[in-house]
Design an enzyme around this catalytic site. Sequence first.
Site, PDB file in Angstrom:
ATOM      1  N   ARG A  38     -26.705 -35.967  52.515  1.00 36.82           N
ATOM      2  CA  ARG A  38     -27.768 -36.635  52.158  1.00 36.82           C
ATOM      3  C   ARG A  38     -27.878 -38.014  52.966  1.00 36.82           C
ATOM      4  NH1 ARG A  38     -30.528 -37.218  46.307  1.00 36.82           N
ATOM      5  NH2 ARG A  38     -31.184 -35.257  46.922  1.00 36.82           N
ATOM      6  N   HIS A  84     -36.567 -31.990  52.685  1.00 37.57           N
ATOM      7  CA  HIS A  84     -35.516 -31.611  51.802  1.00 37.57           C
ATOM      8  C   HIS A  84     -35.466 -30.026  51.656  1.00 37.57           C
ATOM      9  CE1 HIS A  84     -33.163 -32.184  48.186  1.00 37.57           C
ATOM     10  NE2 HIS A  84     -34.013 -32.748  47.509  1.00 37.57           N
ATOM     11  N   GLN A 109     -34.561 -28.354  48.526  1.00 39.29           N
ATOM     12  CA  GLN A 109     -35.587 -28.135  47.349  1.00 39.29           C
ATOM     13  C   GLN A 109     -36.875 -27.022  47.504  1.00 39.29           C
ATOM     14  OE1 GLN A 109     -35.516 -30.495  44.537  1.00 39.29           O
ATOM     15  NE2 GLN A 109     -37.086 -29.105  44.002  1.00 39.29           N
ATOM     16  N   ASP A 152     -44.390 -35.627  43.329  1.00 38.74           N
ATOM     17  CA  ASP A 152     -42.929 -36.325  43.411  1.00 38.74           C
ATOM     18  C   ASP A 152     -42.977 -37.680  43.112  1.00 38.74           C
ATOM     19  OD1 ASP A 152     -40.341 -36.807  44.272  1.00 38.74           O
ATOM     20  OD2 ASP A 152     -40.637 -36.641  46.187  1.00 38.74           O
ATOM     21  N   CYS A 205     -39.979 -32.272  41.555  1.00 40.68           N
ATOM     22  CA  CYS A 205     -38.420 -31.898  42.297  1.00 40.68           C
ATOM     23  C   CYS A 205     -37.499 -32.795  41.281  1.00 40.68           C
ATOM     24  CB  CYS A 205     -38.521 -32.300  43.682  1.00 40.68           C
ATOM     25  SG  CYS A 205     -38.732 -33.956  43.913  1.00 40.68           S
ATOM     26  N   ARG A 251     -32.241 -24.888  41.631  1.00 41.68           N
ATOM     27  CA  ARG A 251     -31.320 -25.535  42.764  1.00 41.68           C
ATOM     28  C   ARG A 251     -30.259 -24.645  42.732  1.00 41.68           C
ATOM     29  NH1 ARG A 251     -32.580 -30.588  44.645  1.00 41.68           N
ATOM     30  NH2 ARG A 251     -31.169 -30.073  46.281  1.00 41.68           N
TER      31      ARG A 251
HETATM   32  N1   CP Z   1     -34.329 -33.259  43.451  1.00 42.65           N
HETATM   33  C1   CP Z   1     -33.473 -33.789  44.061  1.00 42.65           C
HETATM   34  O1   CP Z   1     -32.859 -33.556  45.046  1.00 42.65           O
HETATM   35  O2   CP Z   1     -32.586 -34.653  42.871  1.00 42.65           O
HETATM   36  P1   CP Z   1     -31.387 -35.443  43.078  1.00 42.65           P
HETATM   37  O3   CP Z   1     -31.957 -36.683  43.715  1.00 42.65           O
HETATM   38  O4   CP Z   1     -31.107 -35.528  41.888  1.00 42.65           O
HETATM   39  O5   CP Z   1     -30.298 -34.646  43.735  1.00 42.65           O
HETATM   40  N1  NVA Z   2     -38.660 -37.999  47.790  1.00 39.51           N
HETATM   41  C1  NVA Z   2     -37.706 -38.262  46.983  1.00 39.51           C
HETATM   42  C2  NVA Z   2     -37.199 -37.066  46.648  1.00 39.51           C
HETATM   43  C3  NVA Z   2     -36.121 -37.167  45.693  1.00 39.51           C
HETATM   44  C4  NVA Z   2     -35.157 -36.146  45.402  1.00 39.51           C
HETATM   45  C5  NVA Z   2     -36.838 -39.180  47.525  1.00 39.51           C
HETATM   46  O1  NVA Z   2     -36.548 -39.060  48.674  1.00 39.51           O
HETATM   47  O2  NVA Z   2     -36.450 -40.194  46.974  1.00 39.51           O
END
Ligand code: CP
Ligand code: NVA
Length: 305
Positions: A101, A128, A131, A223, A263, A291
């Site tokens: 990440r 992502h 997701q 989102d 999400c 997920r």
């Molecule tokens: N939707 C998602 O990726 O959630 P987290 O940030 O909790 O991993």
């Molecule tokens: N768009 C959001 C998604 C989190 C799961 C972010 O990048 O923070």
Amino acid sequence: MGKRNLISVLDMKDEWPALVDLAIKLKAERGHHNDPLKGKTLAMMFEKPSTRTRTSFDIAITELGGHALYLDVTKMQMGHGETVEDTARVLSRFVHGVMYRAFDYKMMDKLGEYTTVPVISGLDDLEHPCQALADMVTIKEKFDTFKGRKLVYLGDGNNVCNSLLYACAIMGIDMIACCPATRMPNAEIMLAAAKIAEENGSKIIASHDPKEACVGADVLYTDTWISMGDNTPEEQAIKLFQAYQINDDLLSIASPDCIVMHCLPAHREQEITNSVIEGPHSVVFDQAENRLHAQKAVLYTLLKD
Ligand code: CP
Ligand code: NVA
């Protein structure tokens, strides 16, 4: 076949329908997997917080017979000056896959280039993909078919929206990205997704008018208005995105059996009202559970010998 990454949805474009079906199969077979990834270790590198991605990847590989290793990048040497290239080559000597990440997709790409084991994105500023896979699993569970379905994404044209554009185009869902003009999804991704959609007989459309876009929608999706790493002040975001909030008014113009997706994490009364997220159309917790099953499908496909 050499090692493969899942950094963009497009990295596994041709396998996307099979990944959706495998996730659904693995969901039905939960508890009876027979350790197909026995002895495999997944390193999970996080530069940002996570609840769903971290938990679901850890449990997914554990239930497939393998092991997860959580790495907080701020506590790694990479967070103190070691290069991503060296990190990639060292981790490749220890583990069978790396989930990452990242703040910056360029770091993700570099990691993917320099590892000799698969790199799976757990989100970066551009996409992502995992997701989007769980989202397709959820849509298939709820509607059984993809072709001709209409999904409207409302709010910030962010990483989640970008991956959804690709996933919808691949599966033949008509998608409207309904975002303010200054916060549209990535232009190259929109174009590429529109091309894929055309080949599949579906449409990718941009809109700035939620009331028009949501008419007859099968799926309303939103989102957060402020993603991790985005410094937009909250008051500014509220003004910019208010008209894009999923609330009872917007829901009333969608299809009567419309599902509402997010999400998560959600910000109630910002991108979605409490009454909608807690209401009968909301599938957000099924989506979150998926997920786990989606990660299993990805891990099985990329890490199994
Ligand atoms: N939707 C998602 O990726 O959630 P987290 O940030 O909790 O991993
Ligand atoms: N768009 C959001 C998604 C989190 C799961 C972010 O990048 O923070």
